[in-house]
Design a protein around this motif. Structure first.
Motif, PDB file in Angstrom:
ATOM      1  N   LEU A 159      87.528 131.771 121.347  1.00 12.90           N
ATOM      2  CA  LEU A 159      87.599 130.738 122.197  1.00 12.90           C
ATOM      3  C   LEU A 159      88.700 129.747 122.274  1.00 12.90           C
ATOM      4  N   MET A 160      89.203 129.553 121.197  1.00 14.05           N
ATOM      5  CA  MET A 160      90.310 128.834 120.899  1.00 14.05           C
ATOM      6  C   MET A 160      91.451 129.356 121.450  1.00 14.05           C
ATOM      7  N   ASP A 161      91.555 130.653 121.474  1.00 11.30           N
ATOM      8  CA  ASP A 161      92.653 131.335 122.058  1.00 11.30           C
ATOM      9  C   ASP A 161      92.580 131.439 123.644  1.00 11.30           C
ATOM     10  N   LEU A 162      91.235 131.651 123.824  1.00 13.92           N
ATOM     11  CA  LEU A 162      90.958 131.678 125.324  1.00 13.92           C
ATOM     12  C   LEU A 162      91.359 130.537 125.987  1.00 13.92           C
ATOM     13  N   THR A 163      90.837 129.424 125.341  1.00 12.30           N
ATOM     14  CA  THR A 163      91.092 127.930 126.066  1.00 12.30           C
ATOM     15  C   THR A 163      92.481 127.647 126.158  1.00 12.30           C
TER      16      THR A 163
END
Length: 229
Positions: A70-74
């Motif tokens: 999710l960090m990368d997606l955000t």
């Protein structure tokens, strides 16, 4: 500062509330995200409105892979930077050497010690020089958050703590995520409501308290110390 508390208490629009604080304390407002649903709402508001807020997160070294995803997606979605703070290497090495990798299962004291090393110390470092700390706390999350105001003074850290979602319901939060197509942790679809470190978090059963999945082997207030009064 009575006027500041009054302005924030009367303010229903979160972006405007944050803008009041960034105007009052330029360059000294920070938002801590754990990439939970509440924090994704606030990140979306901050970045959508181009608010001058420093965004950071704590990586304890024991997070779920889904949280890292999710960090990368955000980052890809918003094209905005955020800082990552890690525990002090020497402190983690000493803890593991003395008590093992999973000492937090053995006692409440051990668990709080691990949280302190992996979360509280990095948080305090991240908040140095900050005048306003924005959080994603909601009153529904736990009993000791029921009476938290939208804006409070953190005496220990000598800063203001702004909790703009404190009166939001779970339904309001999820409706915002859906309406604005905000990315969220896919563990939420598997019964995980409050997501922390992988060894200390489980999915909850229907009817269980939202924080029941955190440190489920304890009968505590389900807090790690980040938001201790």
């Amino acid at each position: 500062m009575k006027d500041l508390f009054g302005q924030i208490a009367e303010q229903k629009d979160i972006a405007t509330g944050i803008r009041i604080l960034t105007d009052k304390f330029p360059g000294a407002v920070a938002f801590s995200t754990s990439f939970g649903q509440e924090d994704q709402v606030l990140a979306d508001i901050i970045w959508r409105n181009q608010l001058p807020v420093r965004v950071f997160t704590l990586d304890t070294g024991r997070l779920f892979q889904e949280t890292y995803d999710l960090m990368d997606l955000t980052r890809a979605r918003y094209k905005q930077p955020f800082e990552i703070y890690f525990p002090e290497t020497a402190a983690v090495e000493a803890l593991v050497k003395e008590k093992g990798m999973n000492s937090f299962y053995d006692s409440v004291e051990n668990r709080k010690e691990c949280c302190y090393i992996r979360k509280v110390v990095p948080l305090n470092r991240a908040l140095q020089g900050t005048k306003v700390w924005i959080t994603g706390l909601r009153a529904e999350q736990s009993e000791n958050r029921h009476d938290m105001p939208a804006l409070e003074w953190d005496e220990a850290r000598q800063l203001y703590k702004y909790n703009p979602l404190i009166h939001w319901t779970f339904e309001e939060m999820t409706a915002y995520l859906e309406k604005n197509n905000v990315p969220y942790n896919r563990l939420h679809d598997k019964g995980f409501v409050s997501i922390g470190c992988a060894p200390c978090t489980r999915a909850i059963e229907p009817g269980e308290h939202p924080r029941a999945g955190r440190w489920w082997w304890e009968s505590s207030q389900k807090e790690c110390g980040l938001h201790a009064s």
